[in-house]
Design an enzyme around this catalytic site. Structure first.
Site, short mmCIF file in Angstrom:
data_model
loop_
_atom_site.label_atom_id
_atom_site.label_comp_id
_atom_site.label_asym_id
_atom_site.label_seq_id
_atom_site.Cartn_x
_atom_site.Cartn_y
_atom_site.Cartn_z
N LYS A 243 14.99 25.80 8.13
CA LYS A 243 13.44 26.03 7.61
C LYS A 243 12.76 25.13 8.02
O LYS A 243 11.55 25.35 8.56
CB LYS A 243 13.72 25.88 5.77
CG LYS A 243 14.60 26.93 5.29
CD LYS A 243 14.71 26.80 3.74
CE LYS A 243 15.41 25.37 3.27
NZ LYS A 243 16.61 25.13 3.58
N ARG B 279 13.41 26.06 -6.01
CA ARG B 279 14.99 25.91 -5.53
C ARG B 279 15.50 26.36 -7.08
O ARG B 279 16.93 26.69 -7.24
CB ARG B 279 15.27 24.60 -5.41
CG ARG B 279 15.65 24.28 -4.03
CD ARG B 279 15.85 22.96 -3.86
NE ARG B 279 16.76 22.58 -3.01
CZ ARG B 279 16.24 22.23 -1.72
NH1 ARG B 279 14.83 22.18 -1.55
NH2 ARG B 279 17.13 21.75 -0.88
N ARG C 197 25.82 20.65 -1.88
CA ARG C 197 24.64 21.30 -1.63
C ARG C 197 24.85 22.67 -1.46
O ARG C 197 24.13 23.40 -1.84
CB ARG C 197 23.90 20.55 -0.26
CG ARG C 197 23.30 19.23 -0.63
CD ARG C 197 23.07 18.50 0.55
NE ARG C 197 21.77 19.00 1.54
CZ ARG C 197 21.71 18.93 2.87
NH1 ARG C 197 22.59 18.23 3.52
NH2 ARG C 197 20.63 19.59 3.34
N ARG D 115 22.86 16.89 12.65
CA ARG D 115 21.35 16.57 12.56
C ARG D 115 21.33 15.23 12.69
O ARG D 115 21.85 14.35 11.97
CB ARG D 115 20.73 17.15 11.40
CG ARG D 115 19.32 16.82 11.01
CD ARG D 115 18.65 17.73 10.05
NE ARG D 115 19.51 17.70 8.84
CZ ARG D 115 19.15 18.40 7.74
NH1 ARG D 115 18.07 19.18 7.76
NH2 ARG D 115 19.74 18.28 6.34
#
Ligand code: AP5
Length: 213
Positions: A18, A93, A171, A127
């Protein structure tokens, strides 16, 4: 792309890409890219009251309580640059967050990034981010020019605390339980546009543009 669309939400699991897609699209449309994750990480780095309250939730991979996030976002949406629209990345969310957004500035299009979880886990483990300018890299797919240093400001890259495997597992579970119900919320309102988020960033960008047309 429909030039009249100015209120866009990106919905998708952690690591779906995203943030990678949001910067360029927001620039193209002349709207601000509002990432609640980036705003919260900046608050943590600055040691503000919000940052001190949010940090424990974020590092563990859990959601920051709605009340804190809603107050923060209401302030951000009231800023002059958000009057022309927004690209929301990481908000809403939860159902209460989506309902609150309906009251303030309802979205026109919600792009849902669809991707298998094994791809997410692989992306997140690779990442790295710049702690100063928040530029996102990937050791495998989008490495910096000089190993370990940010291309923009030469800062040493770091791994996000919530990209550790144990936090990633939390998560993904939180996404399934608390955020995935939003797919139905927006589908029922006729605003959901799913895209296949696997493939290269350029391939995903092309699908994103097609979905916004
Ligand atoms: P947030 O920062 O929003 O995290 P997230 O939703 O988990 O999303 P990510 O940033 O992990 O992933 P992304 O989809 O942006 O992927 P990216 O482009 O970086 O939130 C962090 C925390 O803040 C939350 O856990 C929570 O605690 C709190 N928070 C935030 N908003 C909240 C809210 N509304 N309510 C409550 N709490 C909130 O890409 C991932 C990696 O893959 C990168 O390395 C990238 O280079 C690479 N990559 C991207 N696209 C591709 C591609 N097409 N091919 C190959 N590699 C790719």
């Amino acid at each position: 792309m429909d030039a009249g669309v100015h209120r866009i939400v990106f919905l998708g699991p952690p690591g779906a890409g995203k943030g990678t897609q949001a910067g360029a699209l927001a620039k193209e449309l002349g709207i601000p890219h509002l990432s609640t994750g980036d705003i919260l990480r900046a608050a943590v780095a600055a040691g503000t009251l919000l940052g001190r309250e949010a940090r424990g939730f974020m590092d563990a991979g859990r959601l920051v309580p709605d009340a804190l996030v809603l107050k923060m976002l209401a302030e951000r949406l009231a800023a002059p640059d958000a009057r022309s629209g927004y690209l929301l990345d990481g908000f809403p969310r939860t159902i209460p967050q989506a309902e609150a957004l309906e009251e303030v500035a309802p979205s026109e299009i919600v792009v849902s990034f669809e991707i298998p979880s094994h791809v997410l886990v692989a992306r997140l483990s690779q990442r790295r981010i710049c702690p100063k300018c928040s530029t996102v890299y990937n050791l495998e797919t989008q490495p910096p020019r000089v190993a370990g240093r940010c291309d923009r400001d030469d800062m040493e890259l770091i791994q996000r605390p919530d990209d550790r495997p144990e936090a990633v597992a939390v998560r993904l579970k939180v996404y399934t339980e608390q955020t995935a119900p939003l797919l139905d919320f927006y589908r029922r309102r006729g605003r959901l546009r799913p895209i296949d988020a696997a493939g290269t960033p350029a391939e995903v960008a092309a699908r994103l543009h097609a979905a916004l047309r």
